[in-house]
Design a protein around this motif. Structure first.
Motif, mmCIF file in Angstrom:
data_model
loop_
_atom_site.group_PDB
_atom_site.id
_atom_site.type_symbol
_atom_site.label_atom_id
_atom_site.label_comp_id
_atom_site.label_asym_id
_atom_site.label_seq_id
_atom_site.Cartn_x
_atom_site.Cartn_y
_atom_site.Cartn_z
ATOM 1 N N ASP A 17 0.841 -1.145 -0.103
ATOM 2 C CA ASP A 17 0.056 0.079 0.097
ATOM 3 C C ASP A 17 0.752 1.337 -0.034
ATOM 4 N N ASP A 18 2.028 1.228 0.731
ATOM 5 C CA ASP A 18 2.769 2.561 0.860
ATOM 6 C C ASP A 18 3.559 2.692 -0.590
ATOM 7 N N GLN A 19 3.539 1.795 -1.265
ATOM 8 C CA GLN A 19 4.444 2.108 -2.863
ATOM 9 C C GLN A 19 3.408 1.968 -3.885
ATOM 10 N N ALA A 20 2.987 3.155 -4.502
ATOM 11 C CA ALA A 20 2.232 3.375 -5.342
ATOM 12 C C ALA A 20 2.693 3.315 -6.656
ATOM 13 N N LEU A 21 3.785 3.329 -7.016
ATOM 14 C CA LEU A 21 4.528 2.775 -8.167
ATOM 15 C C LEU A 21 5.266 1.691 -8.072
ATOM 16 N N PRO A 22 5.182 0.507 -8.356
ATOM 17 C CA PRO A 22 5.747 -0.548 -8.189
ATOM 18 C C PRO A 22 7.047 -1.150 -8.819
ATOM 19 N N PHE A 23 7.439 -0.011 -9.758
ATOM 20 C CA PHE A 23 8.397 -0.619 -10.792
ATOM 21 C C PHE A 23 10.000 0.107 -10.349
ATOM 22 N N ASP A 24 10.782 -0.608 -10.573
ATOM 23 C CA ASP A 24 12.070 -0.074 -10.142
ATOM 24 C C ASP A 24 12.808 0.737 -11.218
ATOM 25 N N ARG A 26 11.923 3.354 -13.457
ATOM 26 C CA ARG A 26 11.038 4.314 -13.766
ATOM 27 C C ARG A 26 11.372 5.123 -14.977
ATOM 28 N N ASP A 27 12.438 4.890 -15.863
ATOM 29 C CA ASP A 27 12.844 5.580 -16.889
ATOM 30 C C ASP A 27 12.283 4.960 -18.211
ATOM 31 N N ARG A 28 12.110 3.550 -17.934
ATOM 32 C CA ARG A 28 11.275 2.905 -19.155
ATOM 33 C C ARG A 28 9.872 3.284 -19.433
ATOM 34 N N LEU A 86 -1.772 -1.830 -33.224
ATOM 35 C CA LEU A 86 -3.052 -1.682 -32.416
ATOM 36 C C LEU A 86 -2.756 -2.274 -31.101
ATOM 37 N N LEU A 87 -1.881 -3.065 -31.034
ATOM 38 C CA LEU A 87 -1.552 -3.341 -29.320
ATOM 39 C C LEU A 87 -0.786 -2.440 -28.622
ATOM 40 N N ARG A 88 0.043 -1.557 -29.442
ATOM 41 C CA ARG A 88 0.707 -0.536 -28.661
ATOM 42 C C ARG A 88 -0.038 0.709 -28.328
ATOM 43 N N VAL A 89 -1.354 0.790 -28.839
ATOM 44 C CA VAL A 89 -2.286 1.831 -28.458
ATOM 45 C C VAL A 89 -2.628 1.897 -27.261
ATOM 46 N N GLY A 90 -2.418 3.122 -26.287
ATOM 47 C CA GLY A 90 -2.925 3.324 -24.999
ATOM 48 C C GLY A 90 -2.010 4.551 -24.293
ATOM 49 N N THR A 91 -2.185 4.415 -22.846
ATOM 50 C CA THR A 91 -1.379 5.407 -22.170
ATOM 51 C C THR A 91 -0.262 4.954 -21.698
ATOM 52 N N TRP A 92 0.875 5.514 -21.659
ATOM 53 C CA TRP A 92 2.245 4.981 -21.230
ATOM 54 C C TRP A 92 2.697 5.887 -20.389
ATOM 55 N N VAL A 93 3.448 5.597 -19.351
ATOM 56 C CA VAL A 93 4.181 6.508 -18.284
ATOM 57 C C VAL A 93 5.567 6.178 -17.886
ATOM 58 N N SER A 94 6.435 7.140 -17.639
ATOM 59 C CA SER A 94 7.652 6.929 -17.389
ATOM 60 C C SER A 94 7.939 8.181 -16.264
ATOM 61 N N ALA A 95 9.403 8.092 -15.978
ATOM 62 C CA ALA A 95 9.675 9.360 -15.129
ATOM 63 C C ALA A 95 9.686 10.757 -15.967
ATOM 64 N N ARG A 96 10.107 10.533 -17.391
ATOM 65 C CA ARG A 96 10.051 11.373 -18.191
ATOM 66 C C ARG A 96 8.645 12.171 -18.377
ATOM 67 N N GLY A 97 7.657 11.663 -18.635
ATOM 68 C CA GLY A 97 6.458 12.186 -18.802
ATOM 69 C C GLY A 97 5.285 10.982 -19.067
#
Length: 186
Positions: A17-24, A26-28, A86-97
């Motif tokens: 619960d205290d870790q909202a972003l579970p990825f090591d 984050r630049d990817r 079509l499989l790549r369509v969506g919302t993506w996040v990283s530390a850059r934006g």
């Protein structure tokens, strides 16, 4: 063979619960949810069509008309490229934006330009078609644009979340957590 798109939901399910972003790393760039069944089904049908076109290309080339076989082969490659896009369509996040990947275009918003990401009730397009229904949308509030000019990042009735409200809530919570941590940093 590792399938990284299958680990997105699992990573958020297993996060404490205290870790909202579970990825090591984050630049990817990563999509914080799995592609929906409508999107995966459409891509599977396109790949099935491409396999038939490839078989037709081999038969045509074996019959002796190489230019026609090459055209069929090129058509199959275009169909495969469409299925993969079509499989790549969506919302993506990283530390850059935050990145909104569409079929024909990709828009990236650096976190410095983002004020917040929030879920709102509004009319949304059903599976991207012109018909609208009442639903939820994740909208991005940016410093450099009016809120009305920014299209929604994801909706509760698009190909990823139709009939999957829990997945939509989990995905919007993840994107909102990324925005809360990174938005407005200079």
């Amino acid at each position: 063979m590792p399938l990284p798109f299958l680990t997105a939901d699992r990573a958020f399910d297993e996060a404490v619960d205290d870790q909202a972003l579970p990825f090591d790393d984050r630049d990817r760039w990563r999509r914080p949810y799995r592609p929906g069944p409508w999107r995966v089904g459409a891509a599977a049908i396109l790949l099935l069509l491409a396999s038939y076109v490839l078989v037709a290309a081999v038969i045509i080339a074996a019959a002796g008309t190489l230019p026609a076989g090459a055209v069929c082969f090129a058509l199959a490659l275009v169909v495969i490229a469409c299925a993969l896009r079509l499989l790549r369509v969506g919302t993506w996040v990283s530390a850059r934006g935050l990145r909104k990947v569409g079929f024909f275009s990709t828009r990236t918003a650096p976190w410095e330009q983002v004020v917040s990401a929030r879920t709102v009730q509004q009319p949304v397009r059903w599976l991207g078609l012109p018909r609208t229904v009442q639903g939820q949308a994740l909208v991005l509030v940016r410093k450099d644009r009016a809120p009305e000019t920014v299209p929604p990042l994801m909706t509760s009735h698009n190909a990823d979340f139709l009939a999957r409200p829990e997945s939509f809530d989990r995905a919007t919570d993840a994107v909102e957590a990324w925005a809360a941590e990174y938005a407005g940093r200079a």
